[in-house]
Write a protein that holds these residues in place. Structure first.
Motif, mmCIF file in Angstrom:
data_model
loop_
_atom_site.group_PDB
_atom_site.id
_atom_site.type_symbol
_atom_site.label_atom_id
_atom_site.label_comp_id
_atom_site.label_asym_id
_atom_site.label_seq_id
_atom_site.Cartn_x
_atom_site.Cartn_y
_atom_site.Cartn_z
ATOM 1 N N ALA A 3 10.858 17.703 -73.873
ATOM 2 C CA ALA A 3 10.285 17.964 -71.876
ATOM 3 C C ALA A 3 9.675 18.014 -71.102
ATOM 4 O O ALA A 3 9.107 17.316 -70.222
ATOM 5 C CB ALA A 3 12.175 18.174 -71.532
ATOM 6 N N VAL A 4 9.219 19.326 -71.016
ATOM 7 C CA VAL A 4 8.698 19.931 -70.777
ATOM 8 C C VAL A 4 6.598 18.915 -71.171
ATOM 9 O O VAL A 4 5.982 18.755 -70.247
ATOM 10 C CB VAL A 4 7.862 21.427 -70.440
ATOM 11 C CG1 VAL A 4 6.474 22.129 -70.020
ATOM 12 C CG2 VAL A 4 9.146 22.054 -70.427
ATOM 13 N N GLU A 6 6.304 16.141 -72.459
ATOM 14 C CA GLU A 6 6.670 14.615 -72.244
ATOM 15 C C GLU A 6 6.410 14.224 -70.618
ATOM 16 O O GLU A 6 5.876 13.920 -69.863
ATOM 17 C CB GLU A 6 7.589 13.843 -72.617
ATOM 18 C CG GLU A 6 8.043 13.792 -73.902
ATOM 19 C CD GLU A 6 8.967 13.789 -74.827
ATOM 20 O OE1 GLU A 6 9.680 13.928 -73.987
ATOM 21 O OE2 GLU A 6 8.753 13.362 -76.001
ATOM 22 N N THR A 7 6.614 15.338 -69.764
ATOM 23 C CA THR A 7 7.155 15.082 -67.768
ATOM 24 C C THR A 7 5.162 15.670 -67.771
ATOM 25 O O THR A 7 5.031 15.216 -67.162
ATOM 26 C CB THR A 7 7.952 16.321 -68.013
ATOM 27 O OG1 THR A 7 9.187 15.837 -67.920
ATOM 28 C CG2 THR A 7 7.839 16.183 -65.977
ATOM 29 N N ALA A 8 4.985 16.264 -68.773
ATOM 30 C CA ALA A 8 3.759 17.067 -68.701
ATOM 31 C C ALA A 8 2.260 15.694 -68.841
ATOM 32 O O ALA A 8 1.796 15.016 -67.584
ATOM 33 C CB ALA A 8 2.842 18.932 -69.109
ATOM 34 N N ASP A 9 2.598 14.786 -69.716
ATOM 35 C CA ASP A 9 1.641 13.973 -70.128
ATOM 36 C C ASP A 9 2.196 12.571 -68.797
ATOM 37 O O ASP A 9 0.897 12.400 -68.668
ATOM 38 C CB ASP A 9 2.179 13.445 -71.586
ATOM 39 C CG ASP A 9 1.952 14.386 -72.433
ATOM 40 O OD1 ASP A 9 1.021 14.635 -71.725
ATOM 41 O OD2 ASP A 9 2.680 14.523 -73.203
ATOM 42 N N GLY A 45 4.534 17.076 -62.217
ATOM 43 C CA GLY A 45 5.130 17.047 -63.424
ATOM 44 C C GLY A 45 6.400 18.328 -63.112
ATOM 45 O O GLY A 45 7.809 18.451 -63.805
ATOM 46 N N ASP A 46 7.557 18.027 -61.296
ATOM 47 C CA ASP A 46 8.224 19.078 -60.542
ATOM 48 C C ASP A 46 9.681 17.937 -61.158
ATOM 49 O O ASP A 46 10.838 18.550 -61.362
ATOM 50 C CB ASP A 46 8.161 19.734 -59.342
ATOM 51 C CG ASP A 46 7.350 21.389 -59.958
ATOM 52 O OD1 ASP A 46 7.188 21.560 -60.879
ATOM 53 O OD2 ASP A 46 6.231 20.942 -58.761
ATOM 54 N N ALA A 82 13.606 12.710 -72.286
ATOM 55 C CA ALA A 82 13.395 13.875 -72.146
ATOM 56 C C ALA A 82 14.243 14.829 -71.282
ATOM 57 O O ALA A 82 14.553 15.799 -71.527
ATOM 58 C CB ALA A 82 12.003 14.552 -73.426
ATOM 59 N N ARG A 83 13.563 14.408 -70.331
ATOM 60 C CA ARG A 83 14.792 14.856 -69.170
ATOM 61 C C ARG A 83 16.380 14.916 -69.223
ATOM 62 O O ARG A 83 17.430 15.776 -69.015
ATOM 63 C CB ARG A 83 14.027 14.493 -67.590
ATOM 64 C CG ARG A 83 14.321 15.735 -66.756
ATOM 65 C CD ARG A 83 13.998 17.124 -65.997
ATOM 66 N NE ARG A 83 12.794 16.929 -66.496
ATOM 67 C CZ ARG A 83 12.218 16.668 -65.261
ATOM 68 N NH1 ARG A 83 12.532 17.341 -64.142
ATOM 69 N NH2 ARG A 83 10.357 16.914 -65.238
#
Length: 446
Positions: A3-4, A6-9, A45-46, A82-83
């Motif tokens: 999740a981290v 994919e969120t970062a991407d 990305g938060d 993912a989240r």
């Protein structure tokens, strides 16, 4: 960790678009009708937007290319999925911790309430008297051991309670209000069939409609009804497990806009009582509050994604008409504003449906390829449906047939458990919204 990543991407791409545009957070937030802090959270990305609509507006405002728009959509789908999986895992942990607390508390209660065995109680039978110097300091040994057991169990309860208190903190720390489910946008799964061989006979059947909360409910936007079959040697309950493991989900946006100027609604209200046009993300609540009906055409966005690494083939998309009648004699209200230009293009994987036909069919738009398509967890597909009606008020839904290996099934796609409703508007009074006058004004008539 997934999740981290994919969120970062996703965040990296929108930061790149923002930096390239040369626009400040304040300017972008004002044009997107959101707070600066919310935009900061997306770029850092938060948090991940609940809907793709604000992402698309952001990308277009930053002059994203068509390829970048597609990539932004892909990364948003992966980050959002993912989240959601991360939040479900945290919720499961909370449930497990609560069950452990209950079990520990029950153990303490039972221990405290248990009677002391007679063998543990000092005998009252006559015997030689003991002098104070020889009298035992602990005449009852068993109760002391029982008190130690109770204290130990109480300590275990305290540890479990502390762990339980931490779980909601982790669950609630996932984006806050940015992750609220919006009306008219529902992710749901369905059921399918699977067989180990051609001679396998069905052992059970099931039908369900899944809501985002995970509870079976007719309010989900996509439902599936089919049997489940397994090999004759399958264990009891195995067929139900196979049926439940449908390898894809469909997120439906029944009130998406191809362009603001192209979307109209029939409303049974005088112009003076109708509020101004909403933004696209607020369209579901605007429609619900007014009892509005999509007029002329309805634009749907279907995001289809696999739930695992297995490839799922989308075989066909079929239209089912529930009922057809004359259009209601209501007023027509055009979204957008008079004198303000509108943009928009034709995305890939777009389909047209003529609802006035005797047997409506979903046809690929000119120059585009139709089904079958392939999807997986990392390779989603987005289907855009334009359903048009000129002379009828049509209630309808879609059925998406899929297969994956020996499994197959059909998903019903509708408007939160109800059929979609699209109506013709010929001859009805039409209104457009004037920014100069801040009111609806007669616009044109067919």
């Amino acid at each position: 960790m997934a999740a981290v990543d994919e969120t970062a991407d996703f965040a990296a791409l929108i930061r790149e678009l923002k930096d390239r545009s040369g626009l400040s957070y304040g300017v972008l937030a004002k044009r997107l009708h959101m707070s600066t802090s919310t935009l900061h959270r997306y770029c850092n990305g938060d948090a991940v937007p609940t809907e793709y609509a604000p992402v698309e507006r952001f990308a277009r405002l930053c002059k994203a290319t068509p390829d970048e728009l597609v990539e932004a959509h892909r990364r948003w789908i992966l980050a959002d999925g993912a989240r959601q999986r991360e939040r479900k895992s945290a919720a499961t942990a909370a449930t497990t911790a609560t069950a452990a607390t209950t079990a520990a508390t029950t153990a303490v209660t039972e221990t405290a309430a248990a009677p002391i065995p007679e063998a543990d109680v000092p005998s009252a039978a006559p015997g030689p008297a003991l002098s104070p110097a020889t009298e035992p300091a602990e005449p009852v040994a068993a109760p002391r051991n029982r008190r130690r057991t109770a204290l130990f169990a109480a300590g275990a309860v305290a540890v479990v309670l502390a762990a339980t208190a931490l779980v909601p903190h982790f669950v609630s720390g996932d984006g806050g209000g940015d992750r609220k489910q919006e009306a008219g946008s529902v992710t749901s799964t369905g059921r399918g069939t699977a067989s180990a061989s051609a001679s396998a006979r069905p052992t059970s059947s099931a039908s369900a409609s899944a809501s985002p909360s995970g509870s079976a409910s007719p309010s989900g936007s996509a439902t599936a009804k089919s049997g489940a079959s397994a090999s004759p040697s399958a264990k009891a309950g195995g067929a139900a497990d196979v049926a439940a493991a449908v390898p894809l989900t469909v997120t439906t946006r029944p009130y998406a806009w191809e362009s603001p100027c192209g979307q109209t609604y029939l409303v049974d209200q005088d112009a003076a009582k109708v509020p101004p046009p909403p933004t696209e993300q607020d369209a579901p609540s605007w429609v619900s509050a007014l009892g509005a009906v999509s007029a002329g055409s309805q634009y749907l966005e279907l995001t289809v994604q696999g739930t695992g690494q297995d490839t799922v083939v989308l075989q066909s998309l079929n239209v089912r008409v529930v009922g057809s009648a004359a259009p209601p004699a209501w007023n027509v209200y055009e979204m957008g504003y008079i004198g303000v230009g509108c943009g928009g293009g034709v995305p890939t994987h777009s389909f047209d449906i003529g609802l006035d036909a005797v047997r409506p069919v979903a046809r690929p738009k000119s120059g585009q390829t139709g089904l079958p398509y392939k999807v997986s967890e990392s390779e989603p597909e987005v289907l855009y449906i334009t359903a048009a009606a000129a002379s009828h008020d049509v209630r309808w839904y879609l059925e998406l047939a899929w297969s994956s290996g020996t499994r197959n099934g059909v998903l019903r796609i509708d408007d939160q458990g109800k059929p979609f409703r699209t109506s013709g508007m010929s001859g009805r009074p039409q209104y457009g919204y004037s920014l100069d006058d801040s009111e609806w004004v007669p616009h044109k008539a067919d």
